[in-house]
Write an enzyme that holds these catalytic residues in place. Structure first.
Site, short mmCIF file in Angstrom:
data_model
loop_
_atom_site.label_atom_id
_atom_site.label_comp_id
_atom_site.label_asym_id
_atom_site.label_seq_id
_atom_site.Cartn_x
_atom_site.Cartn_y
_atom_site.Cartn_z
N HIS A 45 0.84 -1.21 0.00
CA HIS A 45 0.00 0.00 0.00
C HIS A 45 0.88 1.26 0.00
O HIS A 45 0.50 2.29 0.56
CB HIS A 45 -0.98 0.00 1.18
CG HIS A 45 -2.06 -1.04 1.02
ND1 HIS A 45 -3.17 -0.86 0.24
CD2 HIS A 45 -2.15 -2.31 1.50
CE1 HIS A 45 -3.93 -1.96 0.26
NE2 HIS A 45 -3.32 -2.86 1.02
N GLY A 58 -6.30 -14.49 -9.20
CA GLY A 58 -7.06 -14.10 -7.99
C GLY A 58 -6.35 -14.41 -6.68
O GLY A 58 -6.97 -14.40 -5.64
N ASP A 66 2.68 -3.53 -9.91
CA ASP A 66 2.54 -4.84 -10.56
C ASP A 66 3.14 -4.84 -11.95
O ASP A 66 3.85 -5.77 -12.35
CB ASP A 66 1.06 -5.23 -10.65
CG ASP A 66 0.37 -5.19 -9.30
OD1 ASP A 66 1.09 -5.11 -8.29
OD2 ASP A 66 -0.86 -5.24 -9.26
P1 NG1 Z 1 -2.87 -6.96 -5.45
O1 NG1 Z 1 -3.73 -7.12 -4.26
O2 NG1 Z 1 -1.72 -7.91 -5.43
O3 NG1 Z 1 -3.66 -7.02 -6.73
C1 NG1 Z 1 -2.95 -4.32 -5.14
C2 NG1 Z 1 -2.64 -3.30 -6.22
C3 NG1 Z 1 -1.16 -2.85 -6.16
C4 NG1 Z 1 -0.80 -2.39 -4.74
C5 NG1 Z 1 -1.21 -3.50 -3.74
C6 NG1 Z 1 -1.01 -3.08 -2.29
C7 NG1 Z 1 -4.14 -3.87 -8.08
C8 NG1 Z 1 -4.27 -4.52 -9.42
N1 NG1 Z 1 -2.91 -3.88 -7.54
O4 NG1 Z 1 -2.20 -5.48 -5.41
O5 NG1 Z 1 -0.95 -1.79 -7.10
O6 NG1 Z 1 -1.41 -1.16 -4.42
O7 NG1 Z 1 -2.60 -3.84 -3.86
O8 NG1 Z 1 0.35 -2.85 -2.04
O9 NG1 Z 1 -5.10 -3.34 -7.54
#
Ligand code: NG1
Length: 365
Positions: A28, A112, A162
């Protein structure tokens, strides 16, 4: 299931692939212009392309066994096709002419579970387009276009981590990323480290709505502190003046950035583990994005021989945990933690180390 050979009637014109990612530290922080330390997953997404001879775009996912067909002036329905179409439309917006294409997709990045299968699909698609059409696109710009595809076409308001990780990280180094400047460098993993990733089997139901709520809280905290983003907080003590819950949200982000900066400079395996544990406790208590199952899984991982630290990875509210351990201990530690966790009918499964081929993911436990 349709094979690549039968989909294309022979070999495709180009083939490209990209990995998922697991974030070791810096959660985050990306949408707060901060820092993070992901590594690439051994699992990858493959995208194969050929020019279409019927004037239509045809996408096929062998993983989902799903087909999408549309005319050049049309668009893909929501689903895996919107990520691919997003990449195509954004490349066109850069001035590149993209002919109607046949696109074949296959992935072993779990969908997911928080390993960014969507970023892997976007980055693999853009790599395949670049290879086929021969336009200039460096890997950072590629990551930016991939992120825009996710935001504008898949309608997920994500940060840049990501796509940067999928485009630039490898499996044996961490990728230090500055989300504001997109400066990045490979940083070696602590000596003799091995990574464990276990999916909790709990779907990330609240992840979307709570994610946006946390983003809004961080923006409000920044406004109150008079900074552009929480990354700009100079004095960590200043967040203590904020009203709750902004005080704890901002404290997590500020401390998490400090943890990443320390780890990126090179620390021992044991210290890295302590930073991961501290990250988890901060995500649980201050950022409030954990759930009891993730807390339990992390505790079980920490209790295993050789494990130095464990935390939830990704947005939280379900999804996966990552742990770091001494080399040679990962398989045994992961299996023991999973055995315990899966008592009472839970559906946890091992993602990394990648379970042996031919076995169901949780047959090894
Ligand atoms: P995840 O939960 O791995 O999809 C999400 C956000 C990242 C980042 C993390 C928290 C999406 C696609 N990715 O990752 O950019 O903010 O939460 O560190 O929403």
């Amino acid at each position: 299931m349709v094979t690549s050979d039968s989909f294309f009637g022979g070999a495709p014109e180009v083939n490209a692939s990209a990995p998922g990612r697991v974030n070791l530290l810096g959660e985050h922080t990306d949408y707060n212009d901060g820092y993070m330390l992901p590594v690439a997953t051994p699992q990858r997404t493959t995208v194969a392309l050929s020019r279409s001879n019927d004037g239509h775009f045809v996408f096929y996912s062998s993983t989902l066994d799903a087909n999408v067909t549309f005319a050049p002036e049309g668009s893909a329905p929501s689903g895996f096709g919107s990520y691919i179409e997003g990449c195509i439309r954004l490349v066109e917006a850069e001035g590149v002419q993209v002919p109607p294409l046949r696109v074949w997709v296959s992935t072993d990045v779990p969908v997911g579970s928080g390993l960014s299968s969507s970023a892997a699909l976007e980055v693999a698609t853009l790599r395949a387009l670049r290879q086929m059409l021969g336009f200039e696109l460096d890997d950072v710009k590629l990551a930016r276009i991939a992120q825009r595809a996710e935001i504008e076409f898949a309608r997920v308001n994500c940060g840049i981590m990501d796509q940067m990780a999928s485009s630039l990280a490898d499996e044996s180094n961490m990728l230090f990323i500055d989300a504001r400047t997109l400066e990045h460098r490979l940083a070696p993993l602590p000596p003799d480290a091995e990574i464990i990733v276990i999916d909790s089997g709990i779907a990330r139901k609240l992840a979307g709505s709570k994610y946006n709520e946390r983003r809004a809280e961080c923006e409000e905290a920044s406004r109150k502190l008079g900074v552009t983003a929480l990354r700009d907080v100079q004095d960590p003590a200043s967040v203590e003046t904020l009203p709750e819950p902004l005080r704890r949200r901002a404290r997590h982000v500020v401390q998490e950035n400090l943890r990443v900066l320390e780890a990126a400079n090179g620390v021992s395996l044991e210290r890295f583990g302590e930073l991961m544990d501290a990250s988890h406790f901060s995500l649980r208590d201050d950022y409030e994005v954990s759930i009891p199952e993730l807390d339990e899984l992390c505790a079980l991982l920490r209790a295993q021989e050789g494990v130095v630290g464990a935390r939830l990875t990704g947005a939280g509210f379900g999804g996966a945990c990552v742990a770091l351990c001494k080399a040679g201990y990962a398989q045994r530690a992961a299996e023991a933690a999973l055995n315990e966790y899966n008592k009472n009918g839970r559906q946890g499964r091992l993602l990394i180390p990648v379970p042996h081929e031919g076995k169901e993911n949780n047959e090894s436990v």
